[in-house]
Design a protein around this motif. Structure first.
Motif, PDB file in Angstrom:
ATOM      1  N   ILE A   1      -4.553 128.684 174.345  1.00  0.00           N
ATOM      2  CA  ILE A   1      -5.070 128.837 172.981  1.00  0.00           C
ATOM      3  C   ILE A   1      -4.205 129.810 172.191  1.00  0.00           C
ATOM      4  O   ILE A   1      -3.943 129.616 171.012  1.00  0.00           O
ATOM      5  CB  ILE A   1      -6.533 129.328 173.009  1.00  0.00           C
ATOM      6  N   GLY A   2      -3.752 130.865 172.861  1.00  0.00           N
ATOM      7  CA  GLY A   2      -2.960 131.880 172.157  1.00  0.00           C
ATOM      8  C   GLY A   2      -3.769 132.495 171.032  1.00  0.00           C
ATOM      9  O   GLY A   2      -4.912 132.906 171.218  1.00  0.00           O
ATOM     10  N   ASP A   3      -3.174 132.527 169.839  1.00  0.00           N
ATOM     11  CA  ASP A   3      -3.872 133.041 168.657  1.00  0.00           C
ATOM     12  C   ASP A   3      -4.329 131.918 167.736  1.00  0.00           C
ATOM     13  O   ASP A   3      -4.604 132.149 166.557  1.00  0.00           O
ATOM     14  CB  ASP A   3      -2.950 133.991 167.869  1.00  0.00           C
ATOM     15  N   ASP A   4      -4.430 130.721 168.260  1.00  0.00           N
ATOM     16  CA  ASP A   4      -4.733 129.546 167.440  1.00  0.00           C
ATOM     17  C   ASP A   4      -6.241 129.387 167.283  1.00  0.00           C
ATOM     18  O   ASP A   4      -6.906 128.713 168.072  1.00  0.00           O
ATOM     19  CB  ASP A   4      -4.120 128.307 168.085  1.00  0.00           C
ATOM     20  N   ALA A   5      -6.791 130.021 166.238  1.00  0.00           N
ATOM     21  CA  ALA A   5      -8.232 129.957 165.998  1.00  0.00           C
ATOM     22  C   ALA A   5      -8.674 128.529 165.668  1.00  0.00           C
ATOM     23  O   ALA A   5      -9.790 128.128 166.010  1.00  0.00           O
ATOM     24  CB  ALA A   5      -8.615 130.894 164.858  1.00  0.00           C
ATOM     25  N   GLU A   6      -7.793 127.771 165.023  1.00  0.00           N
ATOM     26  CA  GLU A   6      -8.153 126.398 164.678  1.00  0.00           C
ATOM     27  C   GLU A   6      -8.314 125.552 165.940  1.00  0.00           C
ATOM     28  O   GLU A   6      -9.260 124.754 166.047  1.00  0.00           O
ATOM     29  CB  GLU A   6      -7.096 125.785 163.775  1.00  0.00           C
TER      30      GLU A   6
END
Length: 279
Positions: free
Chosen positions: A233-238
């Motif tokens: 996911i990392g920083d991918d809030a979407e």
């Protein structure tokens, strides 16, 4: 008085509580919430069995499911009929019984010339609160109309469902190192859950099927615990919000055999905050 589904914790378990006030005296409301022929008009199944402590109950929902399918509304997917037993039968004040692995309690209290109803459902898992709440909202609406309350018939069930998703929706994933992990519950067994996971196109997950994910399905006495782990996911809030929405869709697919699209954008801000907090 109307309390349309509060999320509580009772004896360490998540619970939903609804309250209503009816103008009828308590004996009339008692018949509405206990007599088999009257319960069939608002409860999601026929409730077959003696009204006595310890008596076995059978919840035959075939007629209700057929009516829902004809009307194009979500309904429970095929599976074993729920069973339970009477826990409390104290006319005209308390009727409590198990329903599969969950506990329902209907309390009636005199309120002036009328009656106050308190309906409590102890849940198997926090993650089903939104779906269960939307279902009881519809059922208690039928009880309201049966007892003469002027409430509108809601044709757009999806709007009701989305309202409960926003208010009582399943918890966000939790952070585990660089991964996000979601935990959900289903009343269907592990084999059926695994079969659905092998067909992601049925519940909208196909576009994400090749991502760095792993599933764990754990048998439970009355269903399954489902855990999803996403490693990238990392920083991918979407992306995180999309998976949250997909799990809501999977839950409804397992429960009702239908794909009800949920917009992940409604969860994006919450996941942006979650992901920012781990930096």
């Amino acid at each position: 008085m109307t309390d349309d589904g509060r999320l509580l914790t009772i004896d360490g378990r998540p619970a939903l509580r609804f309250e209503r006030r009816y103008r009828q005296p308590i004996d009339r409301v008692w018949r509405a919430v206990t007599a088999p022929e009257e319960m069939a008009r608002w409860f999601p199944s026929n409730v077959e069995g003696d009204r006595a402590v310890g008596a076995a109950l059978v919840f035959d929902d075939s007629a209700q499911r057929a009516a829902d399918e004809e009307a194009g509304e979500p309904t429970r997917a095929d599976g074993e009929i729920f069973r339970g037993h009477v826990v409390v039968h104290d006319p005209p004040n308390v009727f409590s019984f198990t329903w599969g692995g969950e506990l329902l309690r209907i309390e009636l209290h005199p309120d002036g010339d009328g009656t106050r109803l308190v309906f409590t459902h102890l849940l198997s898992h926090r993650s089903i609160a939104h779906r269960t709440g939307a279902g009881w909202h519809a059922c208690l609406g039928e009880l309201d109309r049966m007892l003469g309350v002027d409430v509108p018939v809601e044709d757009d069930w999806m709007s009701v469902f989305e309202e409960f998703v926003d208010r009582l929706g399943p918890e966000l994933a939790h952070v585990d190192g660089d991964a996000l992990v979601w935990e959900r519950y289903s009343h269907v067994g592990p084999e059926e859950v695994r079969a659905a996971l092998d067909r992601p196109e049925d519940w909208g997950g196909a576009p994400h099927a090749d991502e760095a994910i792993s599933w764990e399905v754990v048998p439970d006495e009355h269903g399954s615990i489902i855990r999803l782990r996403h490693e990238e996911i990392g920083d991918d809030a979407e992306l995180a919000a999309s998976w949250h929405a997909l799990l809501v869709q999977l839950d409804m697919y397992l429960a009702a055999g239908q794909l009800l699209p949920v917009d992940g954008a409604r969860f994006r801000e919450a996941y942006a905050s979650l992901l920012a907090s781990r930096r």
